[in-house]
Design an enzyme around this catalytic site. Sequence first.
Site, short mmCIF file in Angstrom:
data_model
loop_
_atom_site.label_atom_id
_atom_site.label_comp_id
_atom_site.label_asym_id
_atom_site.label_seq_id
_atom_site.Cartn_x
_atom_site.Cartn_y
_atom_site.Cartn_z
CB ALA A 122 11.87 15.76 -32.03
N GLY A 146 11.04 10.74 -31.24
CA GLY A 146 11.95 11.03 -30.13
C GLY A 146 11.44 10.50 -28.79
CD GLU A 195 14.73 8.50 -32.07
OE1 GLU A 195 14.09 9.57 -32.07
OE2 GLU A 195 15.62 8.25 -32.90
N1 CO8 Z 1 5.65 18.10 -32.10
C1 CO8 Z 1 4.97 19.24 -31.86
N2 CO8 Z 1 3.68 19.27 -31.45
C2 CO8 Z 1 3.07 18.09 -31.28
C3 CO8 Z 1 3.71 16.87 -31.52
C4 CO8 Z 1 5.07 16.90 -31.94
N3 CO8 Z 1 5.79 15.79 -32.14
N4 CO8 Z 1 2.84 15.86 -31.27
C5 CO8 Z 1 1.69 16.45 -30.90
N5 CO8 Z 1 1.82 17.79 -30.90
C6 CO8 Z 1 0.81 18.79 -30.57
C7 CO8 Z 1 -0.21 18.95 -31.69
O1 CO8 Z 1 0.30 19.81 -32.68
C8 CO8 Z 1 -1.38 19.51 -30.93
O2 CO8 Z 1 -1.16 20.88 -30.71
P1 CO8 Z 1 -2.38 21.95 -30.89
O3 CO8 Z 1 -3.40 21.53 -29.86
O4 CO8 Z 1 -1.74 23.27 -30.61
O5 CO8 Z 1 -2.88 21.77 -32.29
C9 CO8 Z 1 -1.31 18.83 -29.59
O6 CO8 Z 1 0.04 18.35 -29.47
C10 CO8 Z 1 -2.24 17.64 -29.47
O7 CO8 Z 1 -1.96 16.77 -30.56
P2 CO8 Z 1 -3.10 16.25 -31.57
O8 CO8 Z 1 -4.21 17.24 -31.67
O9 CO8 Z 1 -2.43 15.85 -32.84
O10 CO8 Z 1 -3.63 14.98 -30.75
P3 CO8 Z 1 -4.27 13.66 -31.37
O11 CO8 Z 1 -4.84 12.91 -30.24
O12 CO8 Z 1 -5.19 14.00 -32.50
O13 CO8 Z 1 -3.04 12.84 -31.99
C11 CO8 Z 1 -0.81 11.97 -32.04
C12 CO8 Z 1 -2.03 12.36 -31.16
C13 CO8 Z 1 -1.17 10.74 -32.88
C14 CO8 Z 1 0.32 11.61 -31.09
C15 CO8 Z 1 -0.44 13.14 -32.96
O14 CO8 Z 1 -0.29 14.30 -32.16
C16 CO8 Z 1 0.83 12.94 -33.74
O15 CO8 Z 1 0.84 12.21 -34.71
N6 CO8 Z 1 1.91 13.63 -33.31
C17 CO8 Z 1 3.17 13.60 -34.02
C18 CO8 Z 1 3.86 12.28 -33.80
C19 CO8 Z 1 5.16 12.24 -34.56
O16 CO8 Z 1 5.19 12.25 -35.78
N7 CO8 Z 1 6.29 12.17 -33.81
C20 CO8 Z 1 7.58 12.08 -34.37
C21 CO8 Z 1 8.15 13.45 -34.51
S1 CO8 Z 1 9.69 13.41 -35.39
C22 CO8 Z 1 10.81 12.95 -34.20
O17 CO8 Z 1 10.49 12.71 -33.07
C23 CO8 Z 1 12.21 12.84 -34.65
C24 CO8 Z 1 13.19 12.68 -33.49
C25 CO8 Z 1 14.59 12.89 -33.94
C26 CO8 Z 1 14.85 14.33 -34.27
C27 CO8 Z 1 16.19 14.51 -34.84
C28 CO8 Z 1 16.42 15.97 -35.16
C29 CO8 Z 1 17.29 16.19 -36.29
#
Ligand code: CO8
Length: 258
Positions: free
Chosen positions: A63, A108, A111
Amino acid sequence: MEFIKTEQQGHVLIITINRPDALNALNRQVLSELKTCVEGIDPEKVRCVVITGSGNKAFVAGADIAQMKSMTKAEGKEFGLFGNSVFSALEELPVPVIAAVNGFALGGGSELALACDIRIASDNAVFGQPEVALGITAGFGATQRLPRLIGEGQAKRLLFTGERVKADEALQIGLVCKVFPIEELIEKALAMANAIAANGPIAIRGTKVAIKKGLAMDLKAGLELEAGYFGDCFETKDQVEGMSAMLEKRKPEPFTGK
Ligand code: CO8
């Protein structure tokens, strides 16, 4: 639609989450568009769905954290309910859905794959429920669907540690059914989808609903439920043609769902 691309190939619909700049993260608009797309699926025309992410780095990286960061308790709950309504719509489609997981499937994203009927993955896929590391529980179904799929112990390990699981381990613990080289993933997903789509649609639908409803019942009730769907297949054109073709040692005419 801005973030959802669709392509129909025969009886198979390919849905692509297309927000590559954010690794296909699910913000409200992506979820809304996905819901509209799912609700618009006509089972007369679509017999199997393949869902994937754009690019070859991420299925869905979760998400949208930027959008969730400043939510209140009430907004968080509402967002969770909304996401769940989208994934439930997908899960309750009367046709099978295959998740072709082409890279990161975190939070998400994992999920979303869990709400699909079948998960296949590329060799660079990475699964995980990192929500606890962000200070939140999983909110789009993992506390419920993950233990049902891989068992309570493994689900708790993933949900408590936030540990990432690569494709080979995902296969080993039953999170995915098959793993393919990334360049073959869509081709393999489509081959599976076409094989499903070539089977009797009434039988496929009955099978999907019998499994889903049956898992929430005791065995005796589930077996009775199965008998109902089994019976429903008889006297259909597809059953008559499928069995006649077998007995006459010929290929059946394409099934019509009648
Ligand atoms: N949300 C928003 N932006 C994201 C997300 C995300 N989940 N994942 C990646 N991005 C964005 C980054 O911010 C980045 O943007 P920008 O270029 O503008 O800085 C771009 O995508 C590329 O990402 P990275 O530079 O981080 O790429 P890497 O190769 O270095 O890393 C990863 C890849 C490991 C996937 C890393 O991006 C990461 O850890 N992302 C987050 C993963 C995460 O924690 N996901 C879980 C989110 S919480 C969730 O899903 C809860 C669901 C239920 C919600 C219920 C609501 C109440």
